[in-house]
Write an enzyme that holds these catalytic residues in place. Structure first.
Site, mmCIF file in Angstrom:
data_model
loop_
_atom_site.group_PDB
_atom_site.id
_atom_site.type_symbol
_atom_site.label_atom_id
_atom_site.label_comp_id
_atom_site.label_asym_id
_atom_site.label_seq_id
_atom_site.Cartn_x
_atom_site.Cartn_y
_atom_site.Cartn_z
ATOM 1 N N GLY A 1 0.882 -1.164 0.000
ATOM 2 C CA GLY A 1 0.000 0.000 0.000
ATOM 3 C C GLY A 1 0.922 1.217 0.000
ATOM 4 N N LYS A 2 0.620 2.183 -0.858
ATOM 5 C CA LYS A 2 1.517 3.344 -0.922
ATOM 6 C C LYS A 2 1.630 4.014 0.444
ATOM 7 C CE LYS A 2 0.411 3.939 -5.766
ATOM 8 N NZ LYS A 2 1.491 3.059 -6.218
ATOM 9 N N ASN B 1 5.426 12.100 -10.590
ATOM 10 C CA ASN B 1 6.464 11.728 -11.551
ATOM 11 C C ASN B 1 6.301 12.542 -12.834
ATOM 12 O OD1 ASN B 1 4.667 10.386 -13.320
ATOM 13 N ND2 ASN B 1 4.923 8.436 -12.244
ATOM 14 N N LEU C 1 12.093 11.524 -11.640
ATOM 15 C CA LEU C 1 12.451 11.296 -13.043
ATOM 16 C C LEU C 1 12.930 9.868 -13.271
ATOM 17 C CD1 LEU C 1 14.556 14.601 -13.370
ATOM 18 C CD2 LEU C 1 12.157 14.300 -14.005
ATOM 19 N N GLY C 2 12.528 8.923 -12.409
ATOM 20 C CA GLY C 2 12.929 7.523 -12.557
ATOM 21 C C GLY C 2 14.444 7.386 -12.465
ATOM 22 N N GLY D 1 16.661 10.520 -11.729
ATOM 23 C CA GLY D 1 16.713 11.232 -10.450
ATOM 24 C C GLY D 1 15.431 11.985 -10.138
ATOM 25 N N ASP E 1 13.432 -4.641 -9.098
ATOM 26 C CA ASP E 1 11.999 -4.459 -8.796
ATOM 27 C C ASP E 1 11.776 -3.000 -8.411
ATOM 28 O OD1 ASP E 1 9.412 -4.511 -7.889
ATOM 29 O OD2 ASP E 1 9.695 -6.129 -6.431
ATOM 30 N N ASP F 1 7.507 5.352 -3.253
ATOM 31 C CA ASP F 1 6.986 5.531 -1.879
ATOM 32 C C ASP F 1 8.145 5.704 -0.899
ATOM 33 O OD1 ASP F 1 4.614 4.900 -3.182
ATOM 34 O OD2 ASP F 1 4.689 2.798 -2.557
HETATM 35 O O1 RIB Z 1 3.669 1.848 -4.876
HETATM 36 C C1 RIB Z 1 3.611 0.470 -4.646
HETATM 37 C C2 RIB Z 1 2.328 0.120 -3.951
HETATM 38 O O2 RIB Z 1 1.235 0.402 -4.796
HETATM 39 C C3 RIB Z 1 2.199 -1.329 -3.593
HETATM 40 O O3 RIB Z 1 2.707 -1.619 -2.308
HETATM 41 C C4 RIB Z 1 0.719 -1.621 -3.776
HETATM 42 O O4 RIB Z 1 0.070 -2.042 -2.624
HETATM 43 C C5 RIB Z 1 0.115 -0.335 -4.354
HETATM 44 O O5 RIB Z 1 -0.533 0.429 -3.406
#
Ligand code: RIB
Length: 291
Positions: free
Chosen positions: A38-39, A179, A206-207, A210, A233, A239
């Protein structure tokens, strides 16, 4: 000071796939892992690991006690997480080699937060505390307005992106993080480039290039280059960046230092599989700075 997070909590079901599925394609995953995500939860854990006192305001379903326990174990204050009659939110995440992902979220309890419980929680916040909101819960506008009235530093991470959601909270914001693609979409919706938005500080990530900070009060902007790493990944890296920026600012660091630390934390995060559980702590980030 403290960080208050009106934030989503998800169970992340992460499928490792040979490539992201095309429309209509059936694909066998090579692996399935389950993480806290979750963010919102990711940002809370990042800010706590960066050294802040973090209060998470949110909800899970009857099936979500494990998520609350894990947040607590990771140093987040969970007293303001309620239990909803809706199930805990979850995300189905496909990750291909190289780290690109595809995410489907089921909001569940994240979209049924009780406004009174949010007001009660924020009744304990102080002027100068930091409030972060993302677009995975209900009650965003009312919470941003209340945070602004209290005198908090009100921040919005515009993900998942919805131009109307951003426009509704804009009048209350001190800091907006989005972004490059989202910044362009917001410009189309509002007619304003990041430097012209009515928000004191805007950070555009900017991925692999930066991040760029726009100080709209002085008209200055600065690009912070990314740390080169091999990504496996990208899930949760944004976040992590946001949580570290907020924690830095909340702990009194200048913006430049907060963004530099956040850029390093995000870089470490893309080298790891998983979400909240694997967010780097301050020690990892400081070691990267020295190395
Ligand atoms: O930004 C990644 C998150 O987006 C994941 O953890 C997922 O749960 C979604 O909320």
């Amino acid at each position: 000071m403290a960080v208050w997070n009106l934030g989503s909590i998800n169970a992340d079901l992460v499928y490792t796939v040979p490539h992201l599925p095309a429309p209509g394609e059936t694909l066998a995953a090579q692996e399935l892992n389950r993480y806290l995500g979750g963010k919102g939860a990711n940002m809370s854990v990042a800010a706590a690991r960066a050294g802040s006192h973090v209060h998470h305001v949110g909800a899970v379903g009857a099936d979500g006690a494990w998520a609350v326990e894990r947040l607590l174990e990771y140093g987040v204050d969970t007293r303001y997480i309620g239990y909803s009659s809706d199930p805990t939110g979850h995300a189905i995440i496909a990750v291909e080699a190289g780290g690109e992902n595809l995410i489907i979220i089921y909001p569940g309890a994240n979209r049924s937060l009780d406004a009174h419980e949010i007001w009660q929680a924020l009744g304990n916040a102080q002027a100068g505390d930091t409030l972060i909101i993302q677009n995975e819960t209900n009650a965003q506008v009312e919470t941003a307005r209340l945070g602004s009235e209290i005198g908090m530093r009100v921040c919005y991470a515009a993900a998942p992106f919805d131009a109307e959601a951003v426009k509704s909270v804009l009048p209350f914001l001190d800091l907006l993080i989005l972004n490059e693609v989202e910044a362009r979409q917001l410009q189309e919706a509002t007619g304003s480039a990041p430097a012209d938005l009515p928000v004191s500080d805007v950070i555009v990530t900017l991925g692999s290039k930066g991040a760029e900070h726009f100080d709209t009060k002085t008209g200055e902007n600065r690009v912070y280059p990314a740390v080169p790493v091999t990504a496996v990944d990208s899930t949760g890296a944004g976040d992590t960046f946001t949580g570290y920026v907020l924690s830095g600012l909340d702990r009194g660091l200048p913006m430049a230092q907060a963004i530099t630390m956040a850029t390093r934390a995000g870089a470490i995060m893309v080298t790891r599989h998983g979400t909240a559980d694997v967010i780097p702590d301050l020690k990892d980030v400081l070691e990267m700075s020295q190395g």
